[in-house]
Motif scaffolding. Structure first.
Motif, mmCIF file in Angstrom:
data_model
loop_
_atom_site.group_PDB
_atom_site.id
_atom_site.type_symbol
_atom_site.label_atom_id
_atom_site.label_comp_id
_atom_site.label_asym_id
_atom_site.label_seq_id
_atom_site.Cartn_x
_atom_site.Cartn_y
_atom_site.Cartn_z
ATOM 1 N N CYS A 50 -91.836 57.614 61.953
ATOM 2 C CA CYS A 50 -92.230 57.856 63.048
ATOM 3 C C CYS A 50 -92.710 59.133 63.609
ATOM 4 O O CYS A 50 -93.871 59.190 64.351
ATOM 5 C CB CYS A 50 -90.948 57.457 64.364
ATOM 6 S SG CYS A 50 -90.761 55.621 64.136
ATOM 7 N N ARG A 54 -96.706 59.713 64.941
ATOM 8 C CA ARG A 54 -96.975 60.173 66.292
ATOM 9 C C ARG A 54 -97.664 61.518 65.970
ATOM 10 O O ARG A 54 -98.711 61.795 66.869
ATOM 11 C CB ARG A 54 -95.654 60.729 66.805
ATOM 12 C CG ARG A 54 -95.806 61.285 68.181
ATOM 13 C CD ARG A 54 -94.577 61.957 68.655
ATOM 14 N NE ARG A 54 -94.254 63.301 68.047
ATOM 15 C CZ ARG A 54 -93.309 63.829 68.091
ATOM 16 N NH1 ARG A 54 -92.557 63.715 69.236
ATOM 17 N NH2 ARG A 54 -93.046 65.046 67.380
ATOM 18 N N ASP A 62 -98.705 57.691 70.320
ATOM 19 C CA ASP A 62 -98.135 58.491 71.319
ATOM 20 C C ASP A 62 -97.263 57.955 72.249
ATOM 21 O O ASP A 62 -96.813 58.300 73.260
ATOM 22 C CB ASP A 62 -99.355 59.326 71.887
ATOM 23 C CG ASP A 62 -100.464 58.446 72.523
ATOM 24 O OD1 ASP A 62 -100.577 57.410 72.309
ATOM 25 O OD2 ASP A 62 -101.414 59.200 73.081
ATOM 26 N N PHE A 63 -97.303 56.765 72.170
ATOM 27 C CA PHE A 63 -96.356 55.646 72.958
ATOM 28 C C PHE A 63 -95.726 54.529 72.569
ATOM 29 O O PHE A 63 -96.383 54.044 71.424
ATOM 30 C CB PHE A 63 -97.549 54.824 74.109
ATOM 31 C CG PHE A 63 -96.799 54.223 75.202
ATOM 32 C CD1 PHE A 63 -96.126 54.931 76.052
ATOM 33 C CD2 PHE A 63 -96.969 52.854 75.187
ATOM 34 C CE1 PHE A 63 -95.433 54.352 77.204
ATOM 35 C CE2 PHE A 63 -96.284 52.155 76.152
ATOM 36 C CZ PHE A 63 -95.424 52.912 77.250
ATOM 37 N N LEU A 64 -94.636 54.500 72.676
ATOM 38 C CA LEU A 64 -93.605 53.600 72.112
ATOM 39 C C LEU A 64 -93.812 52.479 73.308
ATOM 40 O O LEU A 64 -92.955 52.790 74.356
ATOM 41 C CB LEU A 64 -92.135 54.038 71.776
ATOM 42 C CG LEU A 64 -91.027 52.899 71.515
ATOM 43 C CD1 LEU A 64 -91.572 52.375 70.037
ATOM 44 C CD2 LEU A 64 -89.647 53.643 71.589
ATOM 45 N N LEU A 94 -95.893 50.162 68.659
ATOM 46 C CA LEU A 94 -96.372 51.601 68.861
ATOM 47 C C LEU A 94 -98.056 51.434 69.346
ATOM 48 O O LEU A 94 -98.510 50.402 68.982
ATOM 49 C CB LEU A 94 -96.262 52.469 67.742
ATOM 50 C CG LEU A 94 -95.151 52.660 67.147
ATOM 51 C CD1 LEU A 94 -95.146 53.529 65.969
ATOM 52 C CD2 LEU A 94 -93.938 53.217 67.880
ATOM 53 N N SER A 96 -101.512 54.043 70.424
ATOM 54 C CA SER A 96 -102.102 55.269 70.619
ATOM 55 C C SER A 96 -103.173 54.986 71.601
ATOM 56 O O SER A 96 -103.983 54.343 71.564
ATOM 57 C CB SER A 96 -102.951 55.529 69.187
ATOM 58 O OG SER A 96 -103.755 56.833 69.420
ATOM 59 N N TRP A 135 -90.212 59.701 71.443
ATOM 60 C CA TRP A 135 -90.924 59.101 72.508
ATOM 61 C C TRP A 135 -89.917 58.777 73.717
ATOM 62 O O TRP A 135 -88.753 58.055 73.360
ATOM 63 C CB TRP A 135 -91.249 57.709 71.956
ATOM 64 C CG TRP A 135 -92.333 57.595 71.162
ATOM 65 C CD1 TRP A 135 -93.709 58.025 71.097
ATOM 66 C CD2 TRP A 135 -92.243 57.240 69.514
ATOM 67 N NE1 TRP A 135 -94.355 58.073 70.124
ATOM 68 C CE2 TRP A 135 -93.500 57.406 68.956
ATOM 69 C CE3 TRP A 135 -91.219 56.750 68.834
ATOM 70 C CZ2 TRP A 135 -93.854 57.163 67.681
ATOM 71 C CZ3 TRP A 135 -91.658 56.331 67.565
ATOM 72 C CH2 TRP A 135 -92.929 56.657 66.995
ATOM 73 N N THR A 137 -89.680 56.898 75.978
ATOM 74 C CA THR A 137 -89.370 55.552 76.471
ATOM 75 C C THR A 137 -88.254 54.857 75.684
ATOM 76 O O THR A 137 -87.612 54.085 76.076
ATOM 77 C CB THR A 137 -90.571 54.750 76.453
ATOM 78 O OG1 THR A 137 -91.090 55.094 74.954
ATOM 79 C CG2 THR A 137 -91.693 55.092 77.283
#
Length: 189
Positions: A50, A54, A62-64, A94, A96, A135, A137
Protein backbone atom coordinates in the motif's frame (compact mmCIF):
# COMPACT_ATOMS: atom_id res chain seq x y z
CA UNK A 1 8.52 6.06 -15.98
CA UNK A 2 7.51 9.71 -16.28
CA UNK A 3 3.82 10.50 -16.40
CA UNK A 4 1.91 13.73 -16.54
CA UNK A 5 -1.63 14.42 -15.38
CA UNK A 6 -2.70 14.77 -19.03
CA UNK A 7 -1.78 11.14 -19.81
CA UNK A 8 -4.42 8.44 -20.02
CA UNK A 9 -4.81 6.13 -17.01
CA UNK A 10 -2.43 3.18 -16.95
CA UNK A 11 -4.01 -0.06 -18.16
CA UNK A 12 -4.20 -2.87 -15.63
CA UNK A 13 -1.37 -4.81 -17.28
CA UNK A 14 1.00 -1.84 -16.85
CA UNK A 15 -0.07 -1.38 -13.20
CA UNK A 16 0.43 -5.08 -12.54
CA UNK A 17 3.88 -5.01 -14.20
CA UNK A 18 5.04 -2.10 -12.05
CA UNK A 19 3.91 -3.82 -8.87
CA UNK A 20 5.29 -7.23 -9.93
CA UNK A 21 8.68 -5.63 -10.69
CA UNK A 22 8.80 -4.34 -7.12
CA UNK A 23 7.24 -7.25 -5.18
CA UNK A 24 7.59 -10.37 -7.33
CA UNK A 25 5.45 -13.29 -6.17
CA UNK A 26 4.18 -11.42 -3.08
CA UNK A 27 1.64 -9.71 -5.37
CA UNK A 28 -0.03 -11.57 -8.22
CA UNK A 29 -2.34 -10.30 -10.99
CA UNK A 30 -5.60 -12.24 -11.09
CA UNK A 31 -8.45 -12.21 -13.56
CA UNK A 32 -6.95 -9.71 -15.98
CA UNK A 33 -9.95 -10.17 -18.27
CA UNK A 34 -12.50 -9.43 -15.52
CA UNK A 35 -14.58 -6.26 -15.49
CA UNK A 36 -12.65 -5.19 -12.39
CA UNK A 37 -9.29 -6.99 -12.50
CA UNK A 38 -7.40 -7.20 -9.23
CA UNK A 39 -4.06 -7.92 -7.63
CA UNK A 40 -3.87 -10.66 -5.01
CA UNK A 41 -1.29 -10.06 -2.28
CA UNK A 42 0.05 -11.86 0.78
CA UNK A 43 -1.48 -10.33 3.95
CA UNK A 44 1.93 -9.85 5.58
CA UNK A 45 2.93 -7.44 2.81
CA UNK A 46 -0.15 -5.18 3.07
CA UNK A 47 1.58 -2.07 4.45
CA UNK A 48 4.57 -2.30 2.14
CA UNK A 49 2.39 -2.81 -0.96
CA UNK A 50 0.00 0.00 0.00
CA UNK A 51 2.81 2.44 0.77
CA UNK A 52 4.36 1.68 -2.64
CA UNK A 53 1.02 2.16 -4.43
CA UNK A 54 0.49 5.48 -2.67
CA UNK A 55 4.03 6.87 -2.98
CA UNK A 56 5.21 5.62 -6.39
CA UNK A 57 4.97 8.70 -8.71
CA UNK A 58 3.77 6.64 -11.68
CA UNK A 59 0.92 5.19 -9.59
CA UNK A 60 0.00 7.71 -6.85
CA UNK A 61 -3.02 5.87 -5.45
CA UNK A 62 -3.94 8.77 -3.22
CA UNK A 63 -7.47 7.70 -2.29
CA UNK A 64 -8.83 4.58 -0.59
CA UNK A 65 -12.44 4.27 -1.80
CA UNK A 66 -13.42 1.44 0.52
CA UNK A 67 -12.44 -1.79 2.20
CA UNK A 68 -14.83 -4.72 2.29
CA UNK A 69 -14.78 -8.19 3.83
CA UNK A 70 -16.32 -11.33 2.37
CA UNK A 71 -16.92 -14.19 4.79
CA UNK A 72 -16.29 -17.56 3.14
CA UNK A 73 -18.02 -19.97 5.48
CA UNK A 74 -20.10 -22.70 3.87
CA UNK A 75 -23.39 -23.57 5.49
CA UNK A 76 -23.55 -26.85 7.39
CA UNK A 77 -25.53 -28.39 4.53
CA UNK A 78 -22.88 -27.43 1.95
CA UNK A 79 -19.74 -27.89 4.07
CA UNK A 80 -19.06 -31.37 2.69
CA UNK A 81 -19.01 -29.97 -0.87
CA UNK A 82 -16.90 -26.90 -0.12
CA UNK A 83 -13.46 -27.06 -1.67
CA UNK A 84 -11.96 -24.37 0.55
CA UNK A 85 -11.13 -23.73 4.17
CA UNK A 86 -13.30 -21.05 5.83
CA UNK A 87 -11.59 -17.68 5.49
CA UNK A 88 -12.14 -13.94 5.18
CA UNK A 89 -11.34 -12.08 1.97
CA UNK A 90 -10.43 -8.40 2.32
CA UNK A 91 -10.92 -6.20 -0.73
CA UNK A 92 -9.31 -2.76 -1.02
CA UNK A 93 -10.50 -0.35 -3.76
CA UNK A 94 -7.97 2.37 -4.58
CA UNK A 95 -8.06 5.38 -6.91
CA UNK A 96 -5.51 7.82 -8.21
CA UNK A 97 -7.10 11.24 -8.52
CA UNK A 98 -3.95 12.55 -10.22
CA UNK A 99 -3.66 9.78 -12.84
CA UNK A 100 -7.33 8.76 -13.04
CA UNK A 101 -6.73 5.04 -12.66
CA UNK A 102 -8.25 2.53 -10.25
CA UNK A 103 -7.05 -0.68 -8.67
CA UNK A 104 -8.55 -3.45 -6.60
CA UNK A 105 -6.42 -5.40 -4.13
CA UNK A 106 -7.48 -8.65 -2.46
CA UNK A 107 -6.01 -10.74 0.30
CA UNK A 108 -7.13 -13.70 2.38
CA UNK A 109 -6.80 -14.10 6.13
CA UNK A 110 -7.85 -17.01 8.34
CA UNK A 111 -11.41 -16.76 9.61
CA UNK A 112 -10.25 -17.42 13.16
CA UNK A 113 -7.16 -16.04 14.88
CA UNK A 114 -4.29 -18.49 14.91
CA UNK A 115 -6.32 -20.75 12.58
CA UNK A 116 -8.17 -22.40 15.47
CA UNK A 117 -11.83 -22.92 14.48
CA UNK A 118 -14.42 -21.77 16.95
CA UNK A 119 -17.76 -20.14 17.29
CA UNK A 120 -18.17 -16.60 15.99
CA UNK A 121 -18.12 -15.02 19.46
CA UNK A 122 -15.21 -17.02 20.86
CA UNK A 123 -11.54 -16.18 21.10
CA UNK A 124 -9.33 -13.55 19.53
CA UNK A 125 -10.20 -12.02 16.17
CA UNK A 126 -8.27 -12.55 12.95
CA UNK A 127 -5.72 -9.78 12.43
CA UNK A 128 -4.22 -7.71 9.64
CA UNK A 129 -2.25 -4.46 9.66
CA UNK A 130 -4.06 -1.14 9.57
CA UNK A 131 -3.58 1.31 6.69
CA UNK A 132 -5.29 4.20 8.50
CA UNK A 133 -2.01 6.14 8.64
CA UNK A 134 -1.62 5.81 4.84
CA UNK A 135 -5.16 6.83 3.87
CA UNK A 136 -7.33 8.69 6.42
CA UNK A 137 -10.52 7.15 4.98
CA UNK A 138 -9.31 3.75 6.22
CA UNK A 139 -9.98 4.89 9.80
CA UNK A 140 -13.76 4.57 9.45
CA UNK A 141 -13.69 1.61 7.05
CA UNK A 142 -11.50 -0.43 9.40
CA UNK A 143 -13.68 0.43 12.40
CA UNK A 144 -16.77 -0.67 10.48
CA UNK A 145 -15.15 -3.98 9.51
CA UNK A 146 -13.95 -4.53 13.06
CA UNK A 147 -17.48 -3.91 14.35
CA UNK A 148 -19.52 -5.82 11.78
CA UNK A 149 -17.12 -8.49 10.48
CA UNK A 150 -14.78 -9.11 13.42
CA UNK A 151 -11.40 -8.23 11.90
CA UNK A 152 -8.76 -6.66 14.16
CA UNK A 153 -6.68 -4.00 12.39
CA UNK A 154 -3.31 -3.96 14.14
CA UNK A 155 -1.97 -0.44 14.66
CA UNK A 156 -5.31 1.31 14.17
CA UNK A 157 -5.36 4.52 16.25
CA UNK A 158 -8.88 4.07 17.67
CA UNK A 159 -10.24 0.58 16.98
CA UNK A 160 -13.67 0.46 18.59
CA UNK A 161 -17.21 -0.20 17.48
CA UNK A 162 -18.72 2.35 15.14
CA UNK A 163 -22.29 1.11 14.52
CA UNK A 164 -23.13 -1.41 17.25
CA UNK A 165 -23.16 -0.45 20.93
CA UNK A 166 -19.87 -1.08 22.76
CA UNK A 167 -21.39 -3.97 24.76
CA UNK A 168 -22.80 -5.74 21.68
CA UNK A 169 -21.76 -9.37 21.46
CA UNK A 170 -20.58 -10.70 18.12
CA UNK A 171 -20.18 -9.32 14.62
CA UNK A 172 -23.46 -9.10 12.66
CA UNK A 173 -22.06 -9.62 9.14
CA UNK A 174 -20.36 -12.91 9.96
CA UNK A 175 -22.20 -15.84 8.40
CA UNK A 176 -22.41 -17.72 11.71
CA UNK A 177 -23.78 -14.71 13.63
CA UNK A 178 -27.00 -15.33 15.52
CA UNK A 179 -29.12 -12.32 16.38
CA UNK A 180 -29.76 -12.18 20.13
CA UNK A 181 -33.38 -12.60 21.18
CA UNK A 182 -33.02 -9.78 23.68
CA UNK A 183 -30.77 -6.78 24.29
CA UNK A 184 -31.00 -4.89 27.60
CA UNK A 185 -34.50 -6.20 28.17
CA UNK A 186 -35.76 -5.31 24.67
CA UNK A 187 -37.09 -8.23 22.64
CA UNK A 188 -36.02 -8.62 19.01
CA UNK A 189 -37.98 -10.65 16.50
Amino acid sequence: MLRTAAMAPLPFSALASLVAARFGETVRPVEEGAVDPWLEFDPGSLREVCRFLRDEPALRFDFLNCITVVDYLPSAAKAFKARFEPHLRLVYHLSSVAHKHRLTLKTTIPRWADGVPGEENEGPLPRIDSVADLWPTANWHERELYDLCGVEFVGHPDLRRILCPEDWIGHPLRKDYEMPLEYHGMRGR
